[in-house]
Design a protein around this motif. Sequence first.
Motif, PDB file in Angstrom:
ATOM      1  N   GLY A  93       0.563  -1.382  -0.205  1.00 43.08           N
ATOM      2  CA  GLY A  93      -0.199  -0.258  -0.281  1.00 43.08           C
ATOM      3  C   GLY A  93       0.292   1.747  -0.005  1.00 43.08           C
ATOM      4  O   GLY A  93       0.389   2.616   0.075  1.00 43.08           O
ATOM      5  N   ARG A  94       2.044   0.930   0.010  1.00 44.10           N
ATOM      6  CA  ARG A  94       2.680   1.856   0.446  1.00 44.10           C
ATOM      7  C   ARG A  94       2.385   3.560  -1.200  1.00 44.10           C
ATOM      8  O   ARG A  94       2.593   4.267  -0.889  1.00 44.10           O
ATOM      9  N   ASP A  95       2.061   2.904  -2.719  1.00 43.67           N
ATOM     10  CA  ASP A  95       1.920   4.146  -3.309  1.00 43.67           C
ATOM     11  C   ASP A  95       1.097   4.955  -3.537  1.00 43.67           C
ATOM     12  O   ASP A  95       0.541   5.165  -3.958  1.00 43.67           O
ATOM     13  N   THR A  96      -0.184   2.917  -2.532  1.00 49.97           N
ATOM     14  CA  THR A  96      -1.815   4.525  -2.290  1.00 49.97           C
ATOM     15  C   THR A  96      -1.768   5.751  -1.314  1.00 49.97           C
ATOM     16  O   THR A  96      -2.325   6.115  -1.935  1.00 49.97           O
ATOM     17  N   LYS A  97      -0.776   5.162  -0.395  1.00 49.57           N
ATOM     18  CA  LYS A  97      -0.950   5.768   0.144  1.00 49.57           C
ATOM     19  C   LYS A  97      -0.424   7.609   0.213  1.00 49.57           C
ATOM     20  O   LYS A  97      -0.728   8.120  -0.147  1.00 49.57           O
ATOM     21  N   TYR A  98       0.735   7.592  -1.076  1.00 49.64           N
ATOM     22  CA  TYR A  98       1.394   8.372  -1.491  1.00 49.64           C
ATOM     23  C   TYR A  98       0.481   8.909  -2.123  1.00 49.64           C
ATOM     24  O   TYR A  98       0.179  10.443  -2.633  1.00 49.64           O
ATOM     25  N   PHE A  99      -0.046   8.939  -3.296  1.00 46.32           N
ATOM     26  CA  PHE A  99      -1.305   9.279  -4.232  1.00 46.32           C
ATOM     27  C   PHE A  99      -2.331   9.816  -3.164  1.00 46.32           C
ATOM     28  O   PHE A  99      -3.018  10.421  -3.725  1.00 46.32           O
ATOM     29  N   LEU A 100      -2.789   9.188  -2.269  1.00 40.32           N
ATOM     30  CA  LEU A 100      -4.472   9.301  -1.597  1.00 40.32           C
ATOM     31  C   LEU A 100      -3.637  10.945  -1.054  1.00 40.32           C
ATOM     32  O   LEU A 100      -4.351  11.747  -0.998  1.00 40.32           O
ATOM     33  N   GLY A 101      -2.542  10.869  -0.365  1.00 36.42           N
ATOM     34  CA  GLY A 101      -1.567  12.707  -0.156  1.00 36.42           C
ATOM     35  C   GLY A 101      -1.316  13.024  -0.626  1.00 36.42           C
ATOM     36  O   GLY A 101      -1.269  14.287  -0.329  1.00 36.42           O
ATOM     37  N   ASN A 102      -1.902  12.908  -2.534  1.00 37.18           N
ATOM     38  CA  ASN A 102      -1.530  14.105  -2.980  1.00 37.18           C
ATOM     39  C   ASN A 102      -3.041  14.147  -3.790  1.00 37.18           C
ATOM     40  O   ASN A 102      -3.251  14.611  -5.087  1.00 37.18           O
ATOM     41  N   GLY A 103      -3.781  13.447  -3.174  1.00 38.13           N
ATOM     42  CA  GLY A 103      -5.218  14.010  -3.983  1.00 38.13           C
ATOM     43  C   GLY A 103      -5.983  13.546  -4.589  1.00 38.13           C
ATOM     44  O   GLY A 103      -6.582  13.616  -5.268  1.00 38.13           O
ATOM     45  N   LEU A 104      -5.330  12.312  -4.922  1.00 41.83           N
ATOM     46  CA  LEU A 104      -5.606  11.416  -6.027  1.00 41.83           C
ATOM     47  C   LEU A 104      -6.905  10.305  -5.538  1.00 41.83           C
ATOM     48  O   LEU A 104      -7.258   9.956  -3.948  1.00 41.83           O
ATOM     49  N   ALA A 105      -7.692  10.399  -6.134  1.00 46.33           N
ATOM     50  CA  ALA A 105      -8.964   8.794  -5.911  1.00 46.33           C
ATOM     51  C   ALA A 105      -8.296   7.897  -6.445  1.00 46.33           C
ATOM     52  O   ALA A 105      -8.650   7.642  -7.487  1.00 46.33           O
ATOM     53  N   VAL A 106      -8.220   6.668  -5.600  1.00 47.44           N
ATOM     54  CA  VAL A 106      -7.543   5.723  -5.570  1.00 47.44           C
ATOM     55  C   VAL A 106      -8.625   4.158  -5.516  1.00 47.44           C
ATOM     56  O   VAL A 106      -8.713   4.617  -3.978  1.00 47.44           O
ATOM     57  N   THR A 107      -8.122   3.674  -6.354  1.00 50.88           N
ATOM     58  CA  THR A 107      -8.983   1.990  -5.718  1.00 50.88           C
ATOM     59  C   THR A 107      -7.790   1.455  -5.616  1.00 50.88           C
ATOM     60  O   THR A 107      -6.783   1.060  -6.909  1.00 50.88           O
ATOM     61  N   ALA A 108      -7.736   0.587  -4.575  1.00 46.38           N
ATOM     62  CA  ALA A 108      -6.174  -0.941  -4.333  1.00 46.38           C
ATOM     63  C   ALA A 108      -6.651  -2.063  -4.824  1.00 46.38           C
ATOM     64  O   ALA A 108      -7.523  -2.390  -3.960  1.00 46.38           O
ATOM     65  N   MET A 109      -6.076  -2.997  -5.320  1.00 47.23           N
ATOM     66  CA  MET A 109      -6.521  -3.957  -5.226  1.00 47.23           C
ATOM     67  C   MET A 109      -5.437  -5.795  -5.255  1.00 47.23           C
ATOM     68  O   MET A 109      -4.487  -4.581  -5.647  1.00 47.23           O
ATOM     69  N   ASP A 110      -5.240  -6.221  -4.413  1.00 40.93           N
ATOM     70  CA  ASP A 110      -3.802  -7.220  -4.550  1.00 40.93           C
ATOM     71  C   ASP A 110      -4.655  -8.402  -4.795  1.00 40.93           C
ATOM     72  O   ASP A 110      -5.785  -8.448  -3.913  1.00 40.93           O
ATOM     73  N   GLY A 111      -3.447  -9.424  -5.321  1.00 45.29           N
ATOM     74  CA  GLY A 111      -4.227 -10.727  -5.432  1.00 45.29           C
ATOM     75  C   GLY A 111      -4.181 -11.828  -3.735  1.00 45.29           C
ATOM     76  O   GLY A 111      -4.506 -12.908  -3.631  1.00 45.29           O
ATOM     77  N   SER A 112      -2.950 -11.311  -3.327  1.00 41.55           N
ATOM     78  CA  SER A 112      -2.711 -11.469  -1.645  1.00 41.55           C
ATOM     79  C   SER A 112      -3.971 -11.426  -0.395  1.00 41.55           C
ATOM     80  O   SER A 112      -3.992 -10.333  -0.416  1.00 41.55           O
ATOM     81  N   GLU A 113      -4.155 -11.878   0.088  1.00 40.55           N
ATOM     82  CA  GLU A 113      -5.731 -11.706   0.797  1.00 40.55           C
ATOM     83  C   GLU A 113      -4.638 -10.919   2.339  1.00 40.55           C
ATOM     84  O   GLU A 113      -5.204  -9.802   2.597  1.00 40.55           O
ATOM     85  N   GLU A 114      -4.077 -11.364   2.468  1.00 40.18           N
ATOM     86  CA  GLU A 114      -2.367 -11.029   3.829  1.00 40.18           C
ATOM     87  C   GLU A 114      -2.342 -10.396   3.593  1.00 40.18           C
ATOM     88  O   GLU A 114      -1.952  -8.216   4.193  1.00 40.18           O
ATOM     89  N   LEU A 115      -1.694  -9.191   2.589  1.00 39.52           N
ATOM     90  CA  LEU A 115      -1.056  -7.850   1.797  1.00 39.52           C
ATOM     91  C   LEU A 115      -2.266  -7.313   1.793  1.00 39.52           C
ATOM     92  O   LEU A 115      -2.350  -5.758   1.966  1.00 39.52           O
ATOM     93  N   GLY A 120      -5.513   3.250   4.710  1.00 33.54           N
ATOM     94  CA  GLY A 120      -6.975   3.445   5.325  1.00 33.54           C
ATOM     95  C   GLY A 120      -7.741   3.835   4.695  1.00 33.54           C
ATOM     96  O   GLY A 120      -9.446   4.215   4.832  1.00 33.54           O
ATOM     97  N   ILE A 121      -7.687   2.769   3.121  1.00 30.24           N
ATOM     98  CA  ILE A 121      -8.597   2.597   2.554  1.00 30.24           C
ATOM     99  C   ILE A 121      -9.326   1.278   2.308  1.00 30.24           C
ATOM    100  O   ILE A 121      -7.747   0.490   2.611  1.00 30.24           O
ATOM    101  N   PRO A 122     -10.542   0.899   1.921  1.00 30.42           N
ATOM    102  CA  PRO A 122     -11.014  -1.021   1.480  1.00 30.42           C
ATOM    103  C   PRO A 122      -9.727  -0.924   0.443  1.00 30.42           C
ATOM    104  O   PRO A 122     -10.077  -0.865  -0.541  1.00 30.42           O
ATOM    105  N   VAL A 123      -9.028  -2.667   0.683  1.00 26.28           N
ATOM    106  CA  VAL A 123      -8.332  -3.016  -0.160  1.00 26.28           C
ATOM    107  C   VAL A 123      -9.218  -3.862  -0.864  1.00 26.28           C
ATOM    108  O   VAL A 123      -8.888  -4.602  -0.215  1.00 26.28           O
ATOM    109  N   LYS A 124      -9.233  -4.335  -2.536  1.00 26.67           N
ATOM    110  CA  LYS A 124     -10.476  -5.433  -2.777  1.00 26.67           C
ATOM    111  C   LYS A 124      -8.880  -6.734  -3.413  1.00 26.67           C
ATOM    112  O   LYS A 124      -7.975  -6.090  -3.611  1.00 26.67           O
ATOM    113  N   ASN A 125      -9.551  -7.544  -2.835  1.00 24.59           N
ATOM    114  CA  ASN A 125      -8.616  -8.887  -2.804  1.00 24.59           C
ATOM    115  C   ASN A 125      -9.466  -9.309  -3.995  1.00 24.59           C
ATOM    116  O   ASN A 125     -10.207 -10.221  -4.174  1.00 24.59           O
TER     117      ASN A 125
END
Length: 209
Positions: free
Chosen positions: A61-83, A92-97
């Motif tokens: 979520g490193r990059d998602t957090k940076y983009f959110l901090g720069n005012g972007l509307a971010v949707t985040a996903m990953d194939g790993s449930e643990e990640l 601080g946002i829901p991440v889609k598995n």
Amino acid sequence: MLYIFYQGDHQNMKNQTIAYYNQNAASFIQGTVSVDFQMTQDKFLNALPGKRVLDFGCGSGRDTKYFLGNGLAVTAMDGSEELCKYASAHTGIPVKNMIFQDLDEMNQYDGIWACSSILHLPKKELKMVFHKMVTALDTNGIIYTSFKYGTFEGERSGRFFTDFTPDTFSDFIKDVAQIRIEEEWLTDDVRPGREREKWLNLILKKTGF
């Protein structure tokens, strides 16, 4: 060198790759979450035509957090449930598995950030996923993606990898409609102790034809 994989092999490697990240989530996060990636992040930000971004394989979520901090509307996903669990807590946002192959949207994003993520797909599936990514982009949308530099395709360190050089990627992407290479550059790995590893970085743009 030629690598031949059958459908069952692809499925097994996909499961093995996801299992790797579930089992090694803590060490993967520790090695990536604090890495300074701002130069590439800002290059992506400066090329964006809007604010809607998909972090396609968000990892820690490193990059998602940076983009959110720069005012972007971010949707985040990953194939790993643990990640996904960690990235949700970190950003601080829901991440889609979900896996890359399940992307099924149209004209929803101004940019797709696929940093060191879709490199885990074999070329046949990768081409299909690129078609899905282009469909998910709005007009003039961009993709940032990165691959290990080389010509290898197969299992390495418990995961599947597809590597590219500028020439092999250019040849690979020419069959994907409505996308062109806008910029490409090589970098050293930014993780401590991995500086000798090379990466191919690409910004691709959706065209109208």
